[in-house]
Design an enzyme around this catalytic site. Structure first.
Site, PDB file in Angstrom:
ATOM      1  N   ARG A 112      41.182  48.713  21.421  1.00  0.00           N
ATOM      2  CA  ARG A 112      40.445  47.749  22.264  1.00  0.00           C
ATOM      3  C   ARG A 112      41.311  47.040  23.298  1.00  0.00           C
ATOM      4  NH1 ARG A 112      37.524  46.657  17.376  1.00  0.00           N
ATOM      5  NH2 ARG A 112      35.571  47.821  17.486  1.00  0.00           N
ATOM      6  N   LYS A 134      42.520  48.611  38.548  1.00  0.00           N
ATOM      7  CA  LYS A 134      41.486  49.635  38.397  1.00  0.00           C
ATOM      8  C   LYS A 134      42.081  50.798  37.621  1.00  0.00           C
ATOM      9  CE  LYS A 134      38.357  49.196  42.295  1.00  0.00           C
ATOM     10  NZ  LYS A 134      37.861  49.850  43.525  1.00  0.00           N
ATOM     11  N   GLU A 176      46.352  55.253  52.854  1.00  0.00           N
ATOM     12  CA  GLU A 176      45.850  54.038  52.183  1.00  0.00           C
ATOM     13  C   GLU A 176      46.403  52.780  52.858  1.00  0.00           C
ATOM     14  OE1 GLU A 176      43.498  54.018  49.943  1.00  0.00           O
ATOM     15  OE2 GLU A 176      43.609  55.838  48.732  1.00  0.00           O
ATOM     16  N   LYS A 214      46.766  43.855  49.674  1.00  0.00           N
ATOM     17  CA  LYS A 214      46.004  44.263  48.486  1.00  0.00           C
ATOM     18  C   LYS A 214      45.931  43.118  47.476  1.00  0.00           C
ATOM     19  CE  LYS A 214      44.110  47.157  45.474  1.00  0.00           C
ATOM     20  NZ  LYS A 214      44.326  48.471  44.920  1.00  0.00           N
ATOM     21  N   GLU A 224      35.590  43.492  42.001  1.00  0.00           N
ATOM     22  CA  GLU A 224      34.856  44.179  43.073  1.00  0.00           C
ATOM     23  C   GLU A 224      33.372  43.827  43.105  1.00  0.00           C
ATOM     24  OE1 GLU A 224      36.098  48.283  44.109  1.00  0.00           O
ATOM     25  OE2 GLU A 224      33.962  48.642  44.334  1.00  0.00           O
ATOM     26  N   ARG A 228      36.365  43.164  47.775  1.00  0.00           N
ATOM     27  CA  ARG A 228      37.250  44.254  47.341  1.00  0.00           C
ATOM     28  C   ARG A 228      36.640  45.615  47.649  1.00  0.00           C
ATOM     29  NH1 ARG A 228      40.672  45.052  41.707  1.00  0.00           N
ATOM     30  NH2 ARG A 228      41.509  47.090  42.277  1.00  0.00           N
ATOM     31  N   ASN A 232      37.255  50.394  49.655  1.00  0.00           N
ATOM     32  CA  ASN A 232      36.707  51.737  49.466  1.00  0.00           C
ATOM     33  C   ASN A 232      36.368  52.394  50.808  1.00  0.00           C
ATOM     34  OD1 ASN A 232      36.820  51.522  46.660  1.00  0.00           O
ATOM     35  ND2 ASN A 232      34.869  50.413  46.628  1.00  0.00           N
ATOM     36  N   HIS A 235      36.220  56.060  51.272  1.00  0.00           N
ATOM     37  CA  HIS A 235      36.141  56.677  49.949  1.00  0.00           C
ATOM     38  C   HIS A 235      34.770  57.283  49.635  1.00  0.00           C
ATOM     39  CE1 HIS A 235      39.963  54.708  49.559  1.00  0.00           C
ATOM     40  NE2 HIS A 235      40.129  55.110  48.319  1.00  0.00           N
ATOM     41  N   HIS A 239      35.343  60.937  48.246  1.00  0.00           N
ATOM     42  CA  HIS A 239      35.016  61.396  46.892  1.00  0.00           C
ATOM     43  C   HIS A 239      34.184  62.675  46.926  1.00  0.00           C
ATOM     44  CE1 HIS A 239      35.818  57.254  44.817  1.00  0.00           C
ATOM     45  NE2 HIS A 239      36.886  57.820  45.290  1.00  0.00           N
ATOM     46  N   HIS A 252      44.377  62.853  47.322  1.00  0.00           N
ATOM     47  CA  HIS A 252      43.390  61.783  47.464  1.00  0.00           C
ATOM     48  C   HIS A 252      43.518  61.063  48.818  1.00  0.00           C
ATOM     49  CE1 HIS A 252      40.738  58.490  46.611  1.00  0.00           C
ATOM     50  NE2 HIS A 252      41.714  57.611  46.730  1.00  0.00           N
TER      51      HIS A 252
HETATM   52  N1  GLY Z   1      41.869  51.347  45.558  1.00  0.00           N
HETATM   53  C1  GLY Z   1      40.895  50.377  45.884  1.00  0.00           C
HETATM   54  C2  GLY Z   1      40.922  49.208  44.967  1.00  0.00           C
HETATM   55  O1  GLY Z   1      41.831  49.051  44.180  1.00  0.00           O
HETATM   56  O2  GLY Z   1      40.032  48.405  45.027  1.00  0.00           O
END
Ligand code: GLY
Length: 348
Positions: A112, A134, A176, A214, A224, A228, A232, A235, A239, A252
């Site tokens: 957990r 993330k 990025e 960031k 998010e 945040r 994306n 993205h 994706h 990526h």
């Molecule tokens: N890679 C995007 C984020 O961490 O929100």
């Protein structure tokens, strides 16, 4: 009858991101380093010279996005059980974004949740993936659809690791960084237009600026629920590109580069962005050899694939669309016709 459970409590998930030569790290607990054979071959000796723990284990998982899956998570967690790791034990993610995301996810679910530390070795993971908690893995429905928010205890970003990074992976990381500049920082974008990342000091400055951006975004919106999501940018398209090409054609960051170009074209079609800025972003991506084109075979299939992305609700696809460099809108009300028109511009 109802019973209330009161769980109001302050949780402090703060942590330090160290951008410097790796310091000496000492842990008075069991530690497992999760890495892949490539990173281990290049840098494990260096890491071990900087690390002490009461017991230390190395877990290797196969290299590449195609292995960011349940099998690799099982490899990690089974090894932790084999070595009787407990809730006080620590994982160290030592590699790129794939290793970082999977180690973090394994740490989030093992008994957990246990602590983990990020020591990212690629540019992409240093400026983006290692910061913000993330974690996750891919499955047959798409990328990162299974995961958790689980913040690391610390992140150590040592530019030394970048000296062995292949040029393609370096460019993927720059994608990025460009993303961060377009979404939140116009001055940073201008700096990148002029910058020469072959200079060590310039590169360190860029790492620091990207990580600061960031970190600011994550501090505003850890889970998010709001801004945040702007990270994306590119993205939604990326994706689908990665999935269509079975995760084995583009890195990526490369897919994100193409995705940003697609998002810009959509913004242009909506009249939200000037052509001159669309061109400036494409030129910056090209300066760093990031791909900007993709051949869509089936526009309808590409569009349908958006709906499997976790950032889209049943009824709407969410697009992150620049209004200009340094200014971005999160929209889930772009009409299908305009999106398909833009996709048609990429069709074979
Ligand atoms: N890679 C995007 C984020 O961490 O929100």
């Amino acid at each position: 009858m109802t019973v209330d459970i009161t769980l109001k409590k302050e949780v402090d998930n703060s942590y330090k991101i160290v951008i410097d030569t790796l310091p000496q790290l000492t842990f008075n607990r069991k530690v497992a380093i999760v890495t892949n054979p490539k990173v281990a071959g290049l840098h494990l000796k260096y890491l071990l010279e900087h690390l002490q723990a009461s017991e230390l284990y190395i877990i290797t998982v196969p290299d590449g996005e195609a292995y960011k899956n349940q099998t690799s998570i099982d490899i990690i967690t089974n090894r932790l059980f084999d070595h009787r790791f407990n809730r006080n034990s620590l994982l160290i993610a030592f590699g790129g974004g794939v290793v970082g995301d999977m180690s973090g996810f394994a740490a989030s679910i093992y008994q957990r949740g246990i602590d983990f530390v990020q020591i990212p070795t690629t540019l992409l993971s240093q400026v983006d993936a290692s910061v913000g908690g993330k974690t996750g893995m891919n499955n047959r429905y798409g990328k990162n659809l299974i995961g958790a928010f689980h913040q690391p205890q610390a992140v150590y970003i040592d530019p030394y690791f970048l000296t062995t990074l292949p040029p393609r992976e370096f460019s993927a990381g720059v994608a990025e960084i460009v993303k961060m500049a377009v979404t939140f920082n116009k001055e940073f974008f201008k700096f990148l237009e002029e910058a020469d990342l072959n200079h060590r000091e310039t590169l360190s400055e860029v790492l620091a600026q990207a990580v600061r951006t960031k970190a600011w975004v994550v501090s505003q919106d850890e889970k998010e629920r709001g801004i945040r999501a702007a990270l994306n940018y590119g993205h939604t398209f990326a994706h689908v590109i990665e999935k269509e090409t079975r995760y084995n054609t583009y890195l990526h960051g490369e897919a994100v580069g193409i995705g940003m170009v697609m998002a810009n074209k959509l913004s242009l079609a909506l009249g939200w962005m000037h052509e001159e800025e669309v061109d400036r972003i494409a030129a910056l991506l090209e300066k760093y050899n990031i791909p900007t084109t993709y051949d869509i075979e089936d526009v309808d299939a590409f569009y349908e694939a958006f709906y499997l992305d976790k950032k889209s609700s049943d009824s709407a696809v969410t697009f992150i669309l620049p209004r200009g460099i340094g200014d971005v809108t999160i929209s889930d009300s772009v009409d299908e016709r305009t999106v398909k028109q833009v996709l048609q511009g990429f069709a074979i």
